[in-house]
Design an enzyme around this catalytic site. Structure first.
Site, PDB file in Angstrom:
ATOM      1  N   HIS A   1       9.866  38.709   4.361  1.00  0.00           N
ATOM      2  CA  HIS A   1      11.067  38.120   3.759  1.00  0.00           C
ATOM      3  C   HIS A   1      12.149  37.787   4.589  1.00  0.00           C
ATOM      4  O   HIS A   1      12.599  38.717   5.378  1.00  0.00           O
ATOM      5  CB  HIS A   1      11.533  39.118   2.580  1.00  0.00           C
ATOM      6  CG  HIS A   1      12.687  38.748   1.707  1.00  0.00           C
ATOM      7  ND1 HIS A   1      12.506  37.677   0.787  1.00  0.00           N
ATOM      8  CD2 HIS A   1      13.802  39.103   1.925  1.00  0.00           C
ATOM      9  CE1 HIS A   1      13.692  37.729   0.092  1.00  0.00           C
ATOM     10  NE2 HIS A   1      14.696  38.375   0.685  1.00  0.00           N
TER      11      HIS A   1
ATOM     12  N   GLY B   1       0.793  -1.249  -0.078  1.00  0.00           N
ATOM     13  CA  GLY B   1       0.053   0.153  -0.137  1.00  0.00           C
ATOM     14  C   GLY B   1       0.775   1.467  -0.065  1.00  0.00           C
ATOM     15  O   GLY B   1       1.630   1.743   0.878  1.00  0.00           O
TER      16      GLY B   1
ATOM     17  N   ALA C   1      -7.584  13.264  11.535  1.00  0.00           N
ATOM     18  CA  ALA C   1      -8.015  13.589  13.026  1.00  0.00           C
ATOM     19  C   ALA C   1      -8.832  14.853  12.865  1.00  0.00           C
ATOM     20  O   ALA C   1      -9.580  14.880  13.747  1.00  0.00           O
ATOM     21  CB  ALA C   1      -6.665  13.598  13.587  1.00  0.00           C
TER      22      ALA C   1
ATOM     23  N   VAL D   1      -3.070  -1.114   3.854  1.00  0.00           N
ATOM     24  CA  VAL D   1      -4.081  -0.952   2.717  1.00  0.00           C
ATOM     25  C   VAL D   1      -5.543  -0.176   3.031  1.00  0.00           C
ATOM     26  O   VAL D   1      -6.351  -0.641   2.368  1.00  0.00           O
ATOM     27  CB  VAL D   1      -4.318  -2.207   2.140  1.00  0.00           C
ATOM     28  CG1 VAL D   1      -2.896  -3.047   1.484  1.00  0.00           C
ATOM     29  CG2 VAL D   1      -4.690  -3.109   3.139  1.00  0.00           C
ATOM     30  N   GLY D   2      -5.359   0.699   3.813  1.00  0.00           N
ATOM     31  CA  GLY D   2      -6.635   1.374   4.212  1.00  0.00           C
ATOM     32  C   GLY D   2      -7.099   0.876   5.688  1.00  0.00           C
ATOM     33  O   GLY D   2      -6.669   0.236   6.263  1.00  0.00           O
TER      34      GLY D   2
HETATM   35  P1  FAD Z   1     -10.017   6.839  16.628  1.00  0.00           P
HETATM   36  O1  FAD Z   1      -8.944   7.863  17.006  1.00  0.00           O
HETATM   37  O2  FAD Z   1      -9.797   5.504  16.209  1.00  0.00           O
HETATM   38  O3  FAD Z   1     -10.652   6.607  18.095  1.00  0.00           O
HETATM   39  C1  FAD Z   1     -11.614   5.438  18.218  1.00  0.00           C
HETATM   40  C2  FAD Z   1     -11.682   5.419  19.791  1.00  0.00           C
HETATM   41  O4  FAD Z   1     -13.011   4.605  20.041  1.00  0.00           O
HETATM   42  C3  FAD Z   1     -10.613   4.490  20.154  1.00  0.00           C
HETATM   43  O5  FAD Z   1     -10.053   4.836  21.174  1.00  0.00           O
HETATM   44  C4  FAD Z   1     -11.347   3.208  20.495  1.00  0.00           C
HETATM   45  O6  FAD Z   1     -10.818   2.413  21.671  1.00  0.00           O
HETATM   46  C5  FAD Z   1     -12.792   3.666  20.890  1.00  0.00           C
HETATM   47  N1  FAD Z   1     -13.913   2.712  20.724  1.00  0.00           N
HETATM   48  C6  FAD Z   1     -13.972   1.869  19.604  1.00  0.00           C
HETATM   49  N2  FAD Z   1     -15.156   1.167  19.842  1.00  0.00           N
HETATM   50  C7  FAD Z   1     -15.467   1.267  21.126  1.00  0.00           C
HETATM   51  C8  FAD Z   1     -16.581   0.824  22.069  1.00  0.00           C
HETATM   52  N3  FAD Z   1     -17.513  -0.343  21.416  1.00  0.00           N
HETATM   53  N4  FAD Z   1     -16.761   1.034  23.260  1.00  0.00           N
HETATM   54  C9  FAD Z   1     -15.590   2.126  24.057  1.00  0.00           C
HETATM   55  N5  FAD Z   1     -14.577   2.445  23.197  1.00  0.00           N
HETATM   56  C10 FAD Z   1     -14.503   2.037  21.818  1.00  0.00           C
HETATM   57  N6  FAD Z   1      -4.745  11.713  10.618  1.00  0.00           N
HETATM   58  C11 FAD Z   1      -4.458  12.865  10.549  1.00  0.00           C
HETATM   59  O7  FAD Z   1      -5.053  14.044  10.439  1.00  0.00           O
HETATM   60  N7  FAD Z   1      -3.040  13.308  10.293  1.00  0.00           N
HETATM   61  C12 FAD Z   1      -1.998  12.106  10.867  1.00  0.00           C
HETATM   62  O8  FAD Z   1      -0.994  12.800  10.564  1.00  0.00           O
HETATM   63  C13 FAD Z   1      -2.401  10.991  10.797  1.00  0.00           C
HETATM   64  N8  FAD Z   1      -1.466   9.886  10.741  1.00  0.00           N
HETATM   65  C14 FAD Z   1      -1.999   8.554  11.058  1.00  0.00           C
HETATM   66  C15 FAD Z   1      -0.895   7.655  10.877  1.00  0.00           C
HETATM   67  C16 FAD Z   1      -1.186   6.251  11.162  1.00  0.00           C
HETATM   68  C17 FAD Z   1      -0.020   5.259  11.270  1.00  0.00           C
HETATM   69  C18 FAD Z   1      -2.636   6.119  11.324  1.00  0.00           C
HETATM   70  C19 FAD Z   1      -3.105   4.539  11.492  1.00  0.00           C
HETATM   71  C20 FAD Z   1      -3.811   7.067  11.188  1.00  0.00           C
HETATM   72  C21 FAD Z   1      -3.311   8.296  10.946  1.00  0.00           C
HETATM   73  N9  FAD Z   1      -4.165   9.360  10.934  1.00  0.00           N
HETATM   74  C22 FAD Z   1      -3.645  10.603  10.637  1.00  0.00           C
HETATM   75  C23 FAD Z   1      -5.558   9.022  11.099  1.00  0.00           C
HETATM   76  C24 FAD Z   1      -6.250   9.525  12.342  1.00  0.00           C
HETATM   77  O9  FAD Z   1      -5.414   8.556  13.274  1.00  0.00           O
HETATM   78  C25 FAD Z   1      -7.754   9.030  12.376  1.00  0.00           C
HETATM   79  O10 FAD Z   1      -8.388   9.817  11.542  1.00  0.00           O
HETATM   80  C26 FAD Z   1      -8.300   9.474  13.783  1.00  0.00           C
HETATM   81  O11 FAD Z   1      -7.720   8.879  14.949  1.00  0.00           O
HETATM   82  C27 FAD Z   1      -9.648   9.281  13.878  1.00  0.00           C
HETATM   83  O12 FAD Z   1     -10.100   9.637  15.204  1.00  0.00           O
HETATM   84  P2  FAD Z   1     -11.591   9.164  15.816  1.00  0.00           P
HETATM   85  O13 FAD Z   1     -11.723   9.781  16.954  1.00  0.00           O
HETATM   86  O14 FAD Z   1     -12.638   9.115  14.769  1.00  0.00           O
HETATM   87  O15 FAD Z   1     -11.156   7.480  15.803  1.00  0.00           O
HETATM   88  P1  NAD Z   2      -4.804   4.869   2.240  1.00  0.00           P
HETATM   89  O1  NAD Z   2      -6.067   4.474   1.802  1.00  0.00           O
HETATM   90  O2  NAD Z   2      -4.317   6.245   2.173  1.00  0.00           O
HETATM   91  O3  NAD Z   2      -3.907   4.002   1.197  1.00  0.00           O
HETATM   92  C1  NAD Z   2      -3.840   2.728   1.003  1.00  0.00           C
HETATM   93  C2  NAD Z   2      -3.041   2.177  -0.343  1.00  0.00           C
HETATM   94  O4  NAD Z   2      -3.142   0.740  -0.486  1.00  0.00           O
HETATM   95  C3  NAD Z   2      -4.002   2.799  -1.580  1.00  0.00           C
HETATM   96  O5  NAD Z   2      -3.011   3.322  -2.350  1.00  0.00           O
HETATM   97  C4  NAD Z   2      -4.543   1.585  -2.055  1.00  0.00           C
HETATM   98  O6  NAD Z   2      -4.622   1.494  -3.677  1.00  0.00           O
HETATM   99  C5  NAD Z   2      -3.641   0.382  -1.519  1.00  0.00           C
HETATM  100  N1  NAD Z   2      -3.827  -0.994  -1.474  1.00  0.00           N
HETATM  101  C6  NAD Z   2      -5.213  -1.311  -1.225  1.00  0.00           C
HETATM  102  N2  NAD Z   2      -5.184  -2.809  -1.296  1.00  0.00           N
HETATM  103  C7  NAD Z   2      -4.123  -3.339  -1.747  1.00  0.00           C
HETATM  104  C8  NAD Z   2      -3.644  -4.484  -1.874  1.00  0.00           C
HETATM  105  N3  NAD Z   2      -4.280  -5.687  -1.958  1.00  0.00           N
HETATM  106  N4  NAD Z   2      -2.354  -4.477  -2.464  1.00  0.00           N
HETATM  107  C9  NAD Z   2      -1.466  -3.301  -3.014  1.00  0.00           C
HETATM  108  N5  NAD Z   2      -1.881  -2.095  -2.474  1.00  0.00           N
HETATM  109  C10 NAD Z   2      -3.291  -2.006  -2.099  1.00  0.00           C
HETATM  110  O7  NAD Z   2      -4.718   3.907   3.415  1.00  0.00           O
HETATM  111  P2  NAD Z   2      -3.546   4.092   4.635  1.00  0.00           P
HETATM  112  O8  NAD Z   2      -2.261   4.278   4.066  1.00  0.00           O
HETATM  113  O9  NAD Z   2      -3.678   2.432   5.353  1.00  0.00           O
HETATM  114  O10 NAD Z   2      -4.100   4.875   5.595  1.00  0.00           O
HETATM  115  C11 NAD Z   2      -5.348   4.721   6.299  1.00  0.00           C
HETATM  116  C12 NAD Z   2      -5.965   6.036   6.733  1.00  0.00           C
HETATM  117  O11 NAD Z   2      -5.218   6.827   7.797  1.00  0.00           O
HETATM  118  C13 NAD Z   2      -6.220   7.127   5.425  1.00  0.00           C
HETATM  119  O12 NAD Z   2      -7.624   7.162   5.235  1.00  0.00           O
HETATM  120  C14 NAD Z   2      -5.374   8.340   5.924  1.00  0.00           C
HETATM  121  O13 NAD Z   2      -6.251   9.400   5.595  1.00  0.00           O
HETATM  122  C15 NAD Z   2      -5.325   7.983   7.303  1.00  0.00           C
HETATM  123  N6  NAD Z   2      -3.671   8.614   7.541  1.00  0.00           N
HETATM  124  C16 NAD Z   2      -3.435   9.917   7.345  1.00  0.00           C
HETATM  125  C17 NAD Z   2      -2.093  10.265   7.623  1.00  0.00           C
HETATM  126  C18 NAD Z   2      -2.018  11.896   7.383  1.00  0.00           C
HETATM  127  O14 NAD Z   2      -2.837  12.782   7.536  1.00  0.00           O
HETATM  128  N7  NAD Z   2      -0.696  12.324   7.141  1.00  0.00           N
HETATM  129  C19 NAD Z   2      -1.150   9.549   7.793  1.00  0.00           C
HETATM  130  C20 NAD Z   2      -1.517   8.180   8.029  1.00  0.00           C
HETATM  131  C21 NAD Z   2      -2.723   7.667   7.878  1.00  0.00           C
END
Ligand code: FAD
Ligand code: NAD
Length: 489
Positions: A466, A194, A342, A292-293
């Protein structure tokens, strides 16, 4: 107050990620009796707030990106400044410990904010059992802990990584993004499935630290949602053969299987590009990351009989105000439509809190900025050229390359550009795309300009300090109407 009365709440928020905890704090600030329920247990076995973002997402990934970028600079870029750093070493355990401390401080900070604002907190798994009743059970034993009543419920349960059948997660070798943030020794060869935000960011971390990183992406296009020109610039930069920390990005890669053999991961994939009839390709990696999402956490959260509707991909269906099909039950963040970011979830949290309190609030879904934190960074907001064309919008473009920016040259950061897209008729800015150092910071001014409905002329008439990277906006805005000074129009 009797015990029964204590369990009546104005608002119950399920999930303390950036969507839920922000909603809970704002609800309490507005005088609503608010409880937040979360079940997150971190890898040290402790209850932790902040959801994906703080525990295994935005914050830990940015901490590692920062540390690894410093190492990369010292290794590859100091020399040009006349600084030699010859016996550089990476202590991954210390790097991880610093990251963990950042995460710990921030997650504990939410507990402090909850206390300061009067948000009550319950640790456990929540299930909505009727339109204003929530049952909370122990996360591991599944035993019921308590039941509460709330006039309003906000679902903020976030998302989880999508799993692949062909590549089952195995503790040591085939990892999801959370485990990939915990690696404590630089893998010699790292495979990533991905080439999305996670793949590119985590790939950057480990390639900077010395891993040979191969990213297998199923799609034919690199970052199809990004403005084509910037996506191409970024790809060229990331795969640059002259960089010691390059990424080997292979598009059109259909994963067939991934198996752990003798502590190595054997990957078989097929190059589906019609020009490359090479059949099955085999690779061996020390670790493989699946990125992969993500999918919404909406299973087993409520019974179908409640009438809370979900779409075919399990996102909870909501209107523009984040109301579900059941009055007084709202859903925000990754569990609903829109970008999984986020800041998008937090804004929805603020909007819903105001709505519950009877105030007006809205989220401008057209102006949610996106950033990919590679180096240089990629950031964008609003429409790209392809989207303008598809919508039949007549547009103009003004670009300014950082090679012509005095500050960028002084910083040795002259790669990339700013591109402004305006509506040809009104001159309003309708899209901004940046590939540069600190693009994540620069994009905020683009969002602000667009929120204020600025025209290219407005920006052209604005004074920028600047020398700054931000001056590139000024020049790009001037360039929209052929008036840039530091480049040939
Ligand atoms: P979450 O942060 O997933 O929080 C959901 C919460 O609900 C969790 O604490 C979970 O324990 C709780 N929960 C779920 N089900 C239950 C239940 N039944 N009972 C009680 N608690 C429950 N986004 C950005 O904007 N910028 C970034 O740089 C960025 N980097 C990322 C890097 C990585 C590696 C990943 C994986 C994601 C990244 N994201 C980034 C995406 C971002 O983390 C998410 O979009 C964001 O955390 C979503 O917020 P949320 O509050 O909707 O859900
Ligand atoms: P993504 O949707 O950004 O990318 C997943 C990639 O995996 C896509 O390019 C897709 O075509 C590919 N893919 C899917 N299935 C595949 C397969 N079977 N084989 C090869 N490639 C495949 O998802 P992500 O990178 O997992 O991130 C998840 C979410 O977290 C995203 O929605 C993103 O917005 C969020 N996130 C945001 C940031 C940020 O804001 N900087 C950083 C990390 C994550």
């Amino acid at each position: 107050m009797t015990k029964k009365q204590e369990k009546q709440w104005d608002v119950a928020v399920i999930g303390a990620g950036p969507a839920g905890y922000v909603a809970a704090i704002r609800c309490a600030q507005l005088g609503l009796k608010t409880v937040c329920i979360d079940e997150w247990i971190n890898h040290a076995g402790e209850f932790s707030l902040g959801g994906t973002c703080l525990n295994v997402g935005c914050i830990p990934s940015k901490a590692l990106l920062e540390s690894s970028r410093l190492y990369q600079q010292a290794k590859e870029e100091f020399a040009v400044h006349g600084i030699s750093a010859t016996s550089l070493k990476v202590d991954v355990k210390q790097m991880q410990a610093r990251k963990q401390k950042v995460v710990q401080d921030l997650t504990q900070g939410i507990q402090t904010l909850f206390k300061a604002n009067g948000v009550s907190l319950i640790s456990g798994r929540a299930k909505i059992t009727s339109i204003n009743k929530i049952e909370i059970s122990d996360r591991s034993t599944r035993k019921k802990i308590e039941e509460l009543h709330a006039r309003n419920i906000i679902i903020a349960t976030g998302s989880s990584p999508v799993r692949l059948q062909q590549a089952q997660i195995s503790d040591d070798c085939i990892l999801d993004s959370a485990a990939a943030l915990e690696i404590d020794k630089v893998p010699k060869r790292l495979g990533i499935i991905g080439a999305g935000a996670i793949g590119l960011e985590l790939g950057s971390v480990w390639s900077r630290l010395g891993s040979e990183v191969v990213i297998l992406e199923a799609m034919q296009d690199f970052l199809p949602m990004v403005d084509k020109k910037l996506a191409n610039l970024m790809k060229r930069s990331l795969v640059n053969k002259n960089s010691a920390s390059r990424l080997d990005i292979r598009l059109n890669a259909r994963l067939i299987s991934a198996e752990v053999k003798n502590k190595k991961v054997q990957v078989i994939y097929e190059d589906t590009a019609s020009s490359n009839k090479r059949g099955e390709i085999k690779e061996r990696f020390d670790k493989l990351v699946i990125a992969v999402g993500r999918k919404p956490n909406s299973d087993r959260l409520f019974g179908e009989e409640l009438g809370i509707e979900r779409d075919e991909r399990s996102f909870v269906l909501v209107n523009k105000k984040c109301q579900t099909s059941v009055p007084h039950i709202y859903a925000i963040g990754d569990v609903v439509r829109g970008p999984m970011l986020a800041h998008k979830g937090s804004e929805e949290g603020l909007m819903v809190a105001e709505h519950i309190a009877g105030n007006f609030a809205e989220v401008n879904y057209d102006l949610i900025p996106s950033v990919i934190y590679t180096h240089p960074e990629l950031a964008w907001v609003g429409k790209n050229e392809a989207e303008c064309k598809a919508a039949g919008i007549e547009y103009k473009v003004g670009s300014f390359p950082f090679i012509a920016s005095g500050r960028a040259r002084a910083m040795n950061e002259s790669e990339g550009l700013v591109k402004i897209i305006t509506d040809a008729g009104s001159d309003r800015v309708i899209g901004v795309h940046i590939f540069s150092a600190q693009a994540s910071e620069l994009i905020a001014q683009a969002v602000l300009m667009m929120e204020m409905q600025a025209t290219a002329e407005d920006i052209a008439l604005t004074v920028f300090a600047h020398p700054t990277l931000a001056e590139a906006f000024h020049e790009a805005a001037l360039a929209v109407n052929g008036r840039a000074i530091h480049i040939k129009n």
